[in-house]
Write an enzyme that holds these catalytic residues in place. Structure first.
Site, PDB file in Angstrom:
ATOM      1  N   ASP A 114     -25.627  41.033 -11.724  1.00 20.96           N
ATOM      2  CA  ASP A 114     -26.165  41.481 -10.617  1.00 20.96           C
ATOM      3  C   ASP A 114     -25.001  41.858  -9.243  1.00 20.96           C
ATOM      4  O   ASP A 114     -25.148  41.050  -9.244  1.00 20.96           O
ATOM      5  CB  ASP A 114     -26.891  41.535 -10.070  1.00 20.96           C
ATOM      6  CG  ASP A 114     -28.179  42.678  -8.650  1.00 20.96           C
ATOM      7  OD1 ASP A 114     -27.143  43.511  -8.655  1.00 20.96           O
ATOM      8  OD2 ASP A 114     -28.925  42.395  -7.944  1.00 20.96           O
ATOM      9  N   GLU A 115     -24.185  42.722  -9.674  1.00 22.94           N
ATOM     10  CA  GLU A 115     -23.082  43.232  -8.591  1.00 22.94           C
ATOM     11  C   GLU A 115     -22.336  41.442  -8.784  1.00 22.94           C
ATOM     12  O   GLU A 115     -21.925  41.429  -8.151  1.00 22.94           O
ATOM     13  CB  GLU A 115     -23.581  43.076  -7.586  1.00 22.94           C
ATOM     14  CG  GLU A 115     -24.453  44.925  -7.382  1.00 22.94           C
ATOM     15  CD  GLU A 115     -23.288  45.988  -7.698  1.00 22.94           C
ATOM     16  OE1 GLU A 115     -22.125  46.000  -7.587  1.00 22.94           O
ATOM     17  OE2 GLU A 115     -23.807  46.608  -6.590  1.00 22.94           O
ATOM     18  N   PRO A 116     -21.765  41.626 -10.129  1.00 23.30           N
ATOM     19  CA  PRO A 116     -21.235  40.370 -10.010  1.00 23.30           C
ATOM     20  C   PRO A 116     -19.650  40.421  -9.179  1.00 23.30           C
ATOM     21  O   PRO A 116     -18.990  39.134  -9.280  1.00 23.30           O
ATOM     22  CB  PRO A 116     -20.734  40.420 -11.677  1.00 23.30           C
ATOM     23  CG  PRO A 116     -20.712  41.214 -12.155  1.00 23.30           C
ATOM     24  CD  PRO A 116     -21.696  42.109 -11.327  1.00 23.30           C
ATOM     25  N   HIS A 138     -21.925  48.748  -8.811  1.00 26.34           N
ATOM     26  CA  HIS A 138     -21.679  49.977  -8.410  1.00 26.34           C
ATOM     27  C   HIS A 138     -19.899  49.821  -8.203  1.00 26.34           C
ATOM     28  O   HIS A 138     -19.397  51.296  -8.153  1.00 26.34           O
ATOM     29  CB  HIS A 138     -22.160  50.190  -6.119  1.00 26.34           C
ATOM     30  CG  HIS A 138     -22.928  50.167  -6.656  1.00 26.34           C
ATOM     31  ND1 HIS A 138     -24.433  49.393  -6.325  1.00 26.34           N
ATOM     32  CD2 HIS A 138     -24.420  51.529  -6.379  1.00 26.34           C
ATOM     33  CE1 HIS A 138     -25.680  49.804  -6.172  1.00 26.34           C
ATOM     34  NE2 HIS A 138     -25.692  50.948  -6.329  1.00 26.34           N
TER      35      HIS A 138
END
Length: 176
Positions: A92-94, A124
């Protein structure tokens, strides 16, 4: 069993928490029996070896207080998730808290891991997913389009706008 399923999944959340203890404790969190070699390999994969070696206590450095940057915390979370190659890695959004050089290192690590595991990334930052086999574009909680980067550039206005807004150009990607 649920425990067997969880043992096959690695997860890195956007808010990358660290647990009280040392860097070594954090990397070994899900696998306390991990060897020094496994820990070293995971830290090398996320390019954190030099930073840890530079600390006076190395892996035994306590994480009390703000001893690490957000990017270093994120890399520790990725190292924790890949310590023993999971069958599925959920990210998740690394790369949300890292600079461009570290982002590239994490992308390389994830690309290497994707040869041996399924990787699902929520992002994103389009630069994080450009090399993905399959990209799903969401809008208002619904799937708007899906395909490769090239396919989406050719077929989806929103994806093209996002790419243009971030000034990601095909020639830059080709150089990477």
């Amino acid at each position: 069993s649920p425990q067997q399923v969880r043992s096959r999944i690695g997860y890195v959340e956007q808010e990358t928490p660290v647990i009280p203890g040392t860097i070594g404790d954090n990397v070994r969190f899900a696998h306390p029996d991990a060897t020094e070699e496994e820990v070293a390999r995971a830290l090398a994969a996320v390019r954190l070896t030099e930073a840890v070696d530079a600390l006076p206590e190395g892996l035994d450095t306590s994480l009390e207080g703000d001893r690490l940057s957000g990017g270093q915390r994120q890399r520790i979370a990725v190292a924790r998730a890949i310590l023993r190659t999971p069958e599925v890695l959920l990210l998740d959004e690394p790369t949300a808290q890292v600079d461009g050089i570290t982002e590239r290192a994490l992308q390389d690590c994830i690309a290497d891991l994707s040869a041996r595991a399924a990787v699902v990334t929520i992002a994103h930052r389009l630069s994080t997913i450009l090399d993905a086999d399959h990209i799903v574009v969401m809008e208002a909680g619904r799937i708007r389009a899906a395909g490769t980067h090239t396919e989406l550039l050719a077929t989806d206005d929103l994806y093209r706008e996002l790419v243009a807004a971030l000034r990601i150009r095909e020639e830059v990607v080709a150089l990477a």
